[in-house]
Design a protein around this motif. Structure first.
Motif, mmCIF file in Angstrom:
data_model
loop_
_atom_site.group_PDB
_atom_site.id
_atom_site.type_symbol
_atom_site.label_atom_id
_atom_site.label_comp_id
_atom_site.label_asym_id
_atom_site.label_seq_id
_atom_site.Cartn_x
_atom_site.Cartn_y
_atom_site.Cartn_z
ATOM 1 N N MET A 115 0.764 -1.175 0.031
ATOM 2 C CA MET A 115 -0.068 -0.189 0.012
ATOM 3 C C MET A 115 0.819 1.305 0.089
ATOM 4 O O MET A 115 0.482 2.261 -0.470
ATOM 5 N N THR A 116 2.004 1.415 0.691
ATOM 6 C CA THR A 116 2.895 2.249 0.695
ATOM 7 C C THR A 116 3.691 2.431 -0.572
ATOM 8 O O THR A 116 3.774 3.674 -1.124
ATOM 9 N N GLU A 117 3.933 1.346 -1.262
ATOM 10 C CA GLU A 117 4.396 1.442 -2.731
ATOM 11 C C GLU A 117 3.267 2.366 -3.600
ATOM 12 O O GLU A 117 3.624 2.870 -4.447
ATOM 13 N N GLU A 118 2.044 1.858 -3.395
ATOM 14 C CA GLU A 118 1.234 2.495 -3.982
ATOM 15 C C GLU A 118 1.075 3.949 -4.158
ATOM 16 O O GLU A 118 0.870 4.596 -5.103
ATOM 17 N N LEU A 119 1.157 4.226 -2.842
ATOM 18 C CA LEU A 119 1.179 5.616 -2.476
ATOM 19 C C LEU A 119 2.533 6.575 -3.221
ATOM 20 O O LEU A 119 2.107 7.589 -3.556
ATOM 21 N N GLY A 120 3.560 5.854 -3.080
ATOM 22 C CA GLY A 120 4.598 6.518 -3.574
ATOM 23 C C GLY A 120 4.497 6.629 -5.075
ATOM 24 O O GLY A 120 4.969 7.689 -5.711
ATOM 25 N N ARG A 121 4.177 5.564 -5.873
ATOM 26 C CA ARG A 121 3.858 5.598 -7.136
ATOM 27 C C ARG A 121 2.962 6.708 -7.477
ATOM 28 O O ARG A 121 2.945 7.167 -8.395
ATOM 29 N N TRP A 122 1.889 6.654 -6.814
ATOM 30 C CA TRP A 122 0.702 7.660 -7.032
ATOM 31 C C TRP A 122 1.168 9.490 -7.125
ATOM 32 O O TRP A 122 1.024 10.170 -7.665
ATOM 33 N N ALA A 123 2.118 9.303 -6.189
ATOM 34 C CA ALA A 123 2.687 10.924 -6.021
ATOM 35 C C ALA A 123 3.794 11.152 -6.994
ATOM 36 O O ALA A 123 3.595 12.150 -7.562
ATOM 37 N N GLY A 124 4.412 10.133 -7.449
ATOM 38 C CA GLY A 124 5.428 10.254 -8.565
ATOM 39 C C GLY A 124 4.505 10.333 -9.754
ATOM 40 O O GLY A 124 4.911 11.497 -10.686
ATOM 41 N N ALA A 125 3.545 9.988 -10.023
ATOM 42 C CA ALA A 125 2.702 9.883 -11.467
ATOM 43 C C ALA A 125 2.115 11.276 -11.430
ATOM 44 O O ALA A 125 1.713 11.629 -12.504
ATOM 45 N N HIS A 126 1.744 11.871 -10.241
ATOM 46 C CA HIS A 126 0.950 13.191 -10.258
ATOM 47 C C HIS A 126 1.873 14.444 -10.022
ATOM 48 O O HIS A 126 1.327 15.320 -9.819
ATOM 49 N N GLY A 127 3.275 14.197 -10.133
ATOM 50 C CA GLY A 127 4.062 15.351 -9.944
ATOM 51 C C GLY A 127 4.436 15.844 -8.635
ATOM 52 O O GLY A 127 5.058 17.129 -8.223
ATOM 53 N N HIS A 128 3.847 15.350 -7.466
ATOM 54 C CA HIS A 128 4.196 15.639 -6.458
ATOM 55 C C HIS A 128 5.603 15.343 -5.637
ATOM 56 O O HIS A 128 6.372 14.767 -6.286
ATOM 57 N N THR A 129 6.070 15.864 -4.619
ATOM 58 C CA THR A 129 7.194 15.637 -3.855
ATOM 59 C C THR A 129 6.967 15.191 -2.704
ATOM 60 O O THR A 129 5.719 15.538 -1.787
ATOM 61 N N ILE A 130 7.658 14.238 -2.215
ATOM 62 C CA ILE A 130 7.449 13.418 -0.956
ATOM 63 C C ILE A 130 8.766 14.043 0.048
ATOM 64 O O ILE A 130 9.782 14.073 -0.159
ATOM 65 N N VAL A 131 8.193 14.732 1.154
ATOM 66 C CA VAL A 131 8.942 14.936 2.317
ATOM 67 C C VAL A 131 8.884 13.663 3.301
ATOM 68 O O VAL A 131 7.758 13.326 3.508
ATOM 69 N N PHE A 132 10.004 13.179 3.694
ATOM 70 C CA PHE A 132 10.254 12.073 4.692
ATOM 71 C C PHE A 132 11.356 12.133 5.519
ATOM 72 O O PHE A 132 12.227 13.207 5.505
ATOM 73 N N GLY A 133 11.457 11.230 6.278
ATOM 74 C CA GLY A 133 12.390 11.242 7.338
ATOM 75 C C GLY A 133 13.736 10.790 6.970
ATOM 76 O O GLY A 133 14.819 10.880 7.688
ATOM 77 N N GLY A 134 13.858 10.371 5.758
ATOM 78 C CA GLY A 134 15.327 10.248 5.175
ATOM 79 C C GLY A 134 15.991 8.879 5.277
ATOM 80 O O GLY A 134 17.220 8.521 4.887
ATOM 81 N N VAL A 135 15.258 7.995 5.962
ATOM 82 C CA VAL A 135 16.067 6.658 6.657
ATOM 83 C C VAL A 135 15.825 5.827 5.483
ATOM 84 O O VAL A 135 14.823 5.589 4.963
ATOM 85 N N ASN A 136 16.744 4.782 5.276
ATOM 86 C CA ASN A 136 16.573 3.703 4.264
ATOM 87 C C ASN A 136 16.212 2.351 4.980
ATOM 88 O O ASN A 136 16.542 1.239 4.538
#
Length: 176
Positions: free
Chosen positions: A20-41
């Motif tokens: 579900m998280t991958e789906e959200l990330g792909r949606w953000a990219g497909a719609h030209g959004h930027t993701i702000v996150f904690g930067g951890v791997n």
């Protein structure tokens, strides 16, 4: 839009949360959004960053220096904003973001959610916080907030500051 993601850095959680998280990330990219996150791997942080980055989104990692020193910085950070501690991190993430989406997470995620919401309740901002209630992961928190509301512990209904989404489609509706 800059979407700040609060979420777990733990990998030992329900595998469906990663899907579900991958789906959200792909949606953000497909719609030209930027993701702000904690930067951890690790955990959902790495998952959302990779999915968003691979789908064309820009990612902003707000990373405490102690995490960078431990070698836990995500390779999917396009813009690295270093900070001294978790208080600085929360403020920088709040300043960067237009909206916040809380995925499953633990104490750090709860701290981030309530820092942003508390700031909104006293007028520092009017940014939306969305609890992405994947598989009911936030049900207990929702019940707790409802109970606090019923006991008169909040001046305004908590849902004026926090929206609840049970699916990616509902997240999309809140994000517009």
């Amino acid at each position: 839009m800059k979407i700040c993601i609060f979420c777990s850095a733990n990998a030992q959680i329900d595998p469906d949360f990663f899907v579900m998280t991958e789906e959200l990330g792909r949606w953000a990219g497909a719609h030209g959004h930027t993701i702000v996150f904690g930067g951890v791997n690790q955990g959902l942080m790495e998952c959302v960053a990779k999915a968003a980055h691979d789908s064309g989104a820009r990612t902003i990692g707000v990373i405490p220096t102690i995490i960078e020193k431990c070698g836990r910085r995500s390779d999917y950070v396009d813009i690295d904003i270093a900070c001294d501690n978790l208080s600085d991190r929360k403020q920088l993430m709040q300043d960067q973001a237009d909206v916040f989406v809380a995925l499953p997470g633990g104490l750090g995620t709860l701290d981030e959610i309530f820092t942003v919401v508390a700031a909104a309740t006293i007028g520092y901002h009017s940014k939306t916080v969305i609890l992405y209630n994947m598989k009911g992961c936030w049900d207990s928190l929702i019940a707790c907030l409802d109970d606090l509301q019923a006991h008169g512990m909040m001046r305004l209904p908590w849902r004026e500051h926090i929206s609840v989404a049970a699916s990616i489609q509902e997240v999309e509706q809140f994000l517009g």
